[in-house]
Design a protein around this motif. Structure first.
Motif, PDB file in Angstrom:
ATOM      1  N   GLU A   1     -51.659  11.180 -19.091  1.00  0.00           N
ATOM      2  CA  GLU A   1     -52.557  10.376 -19.916  1.00  0.00           C
ATOM      3  C   GLU A   1     -51.836   9.118 -20.394  1.00  0.00           C
ATOM      4  O   GLU A   1     -50.752   9.174 -20.966  1.00  0.00           O
ATOM      5  N   GLY A   2     -52.446   7.968 -20.132  1.00  0.00           N
ATOM      6  CA  GLY A   2     -51.841   6.697 -20.489  1.00  0.00           C
ATOM      7  C   GLY A   2     -52.000   6.365 -21.956  1.00  0.00           C
ATOM      8  O   GLY A   2     -52.593   7.104 -22.738  1.00  0.00           O
TER       9      GLY A   2
ATOM     10  N   SER B   1     -53.917   5.655 -17.425  1.00  0.00           N
ATOM     11  CA  SER B   1     -53.652   7.021 -16.980  1.00  0.00           C
ATOM     12  C   SER B   1     -53.432   7.058 -15.467  1.00  0.00           C
ATOM     13  O   SER B   1     -54.016   6.273 -14.717  1.00  0.00           O
TER      14      SER B   1
ATOM     15  N   ASN C   1     -55.562   7.030 -11.588  1.00  0.00           N
ATOM     16  CA  ASN C   1     -56.659   7.889 -12.032  1.00  0.00           C
ATOM     17  C   ASN C   1     -57.928   7.054 -11.972  1.00  0.00           C
ATOM     18  O   ASN C   1     -58.189   6.243 -12.862  1.00  0.00           O
TER      19      ASN C   1
ATOM     20  N   ASN D   1     -60.129   6.791 -18.194  1.00  0.00           N
ATOM     21  CA  ASN D   1     -58.898   6.554 -18.930  1.00  0.00           C
ATOM     22  C   ASN D   1     -58.310   7.843 -19.474  1.00  0.00           C
ATOM     23  O   ASN D   1     -57.271   7.828 -20.135  1.00  0.00           O
ATOM     24  N   LYS D   2     -58.987   8.973 -19.248  1.00  0.00           N
ATOM     25  CA  LYS D   2     -58.497  10.257 -19.734  1.00  0.00           C
ATOM     26  C   LYS D   2     -58.544  11.276 -18.620  1.00  0.00           C
ATOM     27  O   LYS D   2     -59.239  11.110 -17.637  1.00  0.00           O
TER      28      LYS D   2
END
Length: 422
Positions: free
Chosen positions: A65-66, A93, A417, A421-422
């Motif tokens: 996760e970013g 991410s 990804n 974003n998750k």
């Protein structure tokens, strides 16, 4: 077009805009009709919209996760390079291999390359096993046995250049997506007939958004295209920023509901020590590195990790992202070319240096032997079995020519990804 057809479009368009069934449209539930034109998808007139259940699972990958972080060296700059000063950045991410690419994985690569490619390319894919050879050290057995002997199967592959590692990423992408295509043809994806990851193409033609055709083993036509979401994004080397962020694994220090990063790590684990301070593993080393001059493994006994050279890729505790050996065992190639001032030049969102922009190679006197820097030297990170603890810190960085290889550098793959974003 007659009035009734206009009316039908108006009705379905209003229904789509109002998100009649189940809320607003999403990537996995786009609805039957366009939310902007009201035109029905997957008809002769409408655009083809494939079933999509999210990015397919990539073998060996761990989700990272970013977010915001501070990159840069947290240790004293004993090398006096000043090339990775702390700065705040944000990373999207991404996915990363949970462990280093091992000998068995490279042998699999060679197996398929020999079947599918020219002999010249097969020869170019062979690791340089002579990286083990030393004039004043008896490493001769590793030259012959390290890559191919079964006992070393899950030790990290070494003797691989940056260029060879990139070729592997390209092959792996194609091979994994080929497997996904086969599963889709056989109906293993769990989707309905004609949909899912790889439904068969039933007719020729179509608009520019239609998929390209590929032939499955049973002769059926598969629809393979980015728009269909039926392939994985490319496997690739991680950027330096991604690698450093993943190695820090600061998610393990984050308090719920607190966006302040109050703790930073020297290594991919808590504290300044390199031994495990807790539980049954107390006193055992947390990474494979050189303790001091002439000391690669400690004395024989319970505190001896046995790692005189490289070690089993799952042998040490993973960090808080579930990644093994982000410090020690082998250094790892990353995508970036090396520049000492990258921390000043690159952007603060997904930072990456792909070339000499803002810092051209002409500024470095390589021809006059005053510099080793040009556009063909790449960064490697992480420390190895032959490095002291200083290099285990994620913020340290070194470089080497992209066509060179050593017994201390391997790699792992990464992947974006897509769509979240998750």
């Amino acid at each position: 077009m007659n009035f009734s057809k206009y009316l039908r479009f108006a009705v379905v368009g209003a229904c789509a805009l109002a998100a009649c069934k189940g809320g607003p449209p999403t990537a996995t539930k786009p609805g039957k009709y366009s939310s902007t034109t009201g035109i029905e998808y997957n008809t002769e007139e409408g655009m083809r919209v494939s079933d999509y259940q999210g990015i397919p699972e990539g073998p060996g990958l761990v989700f990272i996760e970013g977010g915001r972080t501070v990159l840069g060296s947290a240790e004293e700059d004993v090398a006096m390079t000043h090339d990775n000063i702390e700065r705040t950045v944000t990373l999207a991410s991404f996915y990363m291999d949970e462990a280093e690419v091992a000998n068995i994985h490279w042998l699999e690569y060679l197996h398929f390359v020999r079947k599918d490619s020219a002999e010249e390319f097969y020869q170019s894919a062979l690791p340089d096993t002579t990286v083990w050879a030393r004039e004043l050290s008896f490493n001769d057995p590793y030259v012959d046995y390290y890559l191919r002997y079964p006992g070393f199967r899950y030790f990290p592959v070494v003797g691989v250049s940056w260029l060879q590692a990139n070729d592997y990423c390209t092959w792996r992408t194609a091979k994994v997506n080929e497997r996904l295509a086969g599963e889709g043809d056989e109906g293993d994806s769990g989707s309905s007939k004609g949909g899912g990851l790889f439904g068969r193409k039933k007719k020729k033609g179509g608009d520019a958004g239609d998929a390209a055709e590929g032939t499955s083993e049973d002769g059926g036509k598969t629809k393979i295209a980015i728009e269909n979401g039926n392939t994985l994004p490319n496997y690739r080397l991680p950027t330096e920023a991604e690698w450093e962020y993943a190695a820090q694994a600061l998610i393990g220090t984050q308090e719920t509901g607190n966006e302040n990063q109050e703790n930073k790590r020297i290594y991919p684990w808590d504290g300044r020590q390199v031994r495990n301070p807790y539980g049954k593993g107390m006193g055992q080393f947390l990474a494979n590195f050189k303790r001091g001059r002439g000391d690669y493994a400690g004395i024989a006994g319970s505190l001896n990790d046995g790692a005189m050279i490289t070690e089993y890729i799952y042998n040490y505790p993973p960090n808080d992202y579930g990644l093994y050996n982000m410090s020690g065992n082998v250094n790892e190639w990353v995508q970036d070319i090396y520049r000492p001032l990258s921390y000043e030049d690159v952007e603060d969102l997904n930072p990456f240096r792909r070339n000499g922009f803002l810092d051209p190679s002409e500024k470095y006197d390589k021809k006059g032997y005053q510099s080793l820097i040009d556009d063909h030297v790449r960064v490697y990170k992480g420390g190895s079995w032959r490095d002291v603890a200083y290099w285990l810190s994620p913020g340290t960085r070194r470089f080497m020519a992209e066509d060179s290889a050593t017994a201390t550098i391997g790699f792992r793959c990464a992947m974006i990804n897509a769509g979240s974003n998750k």
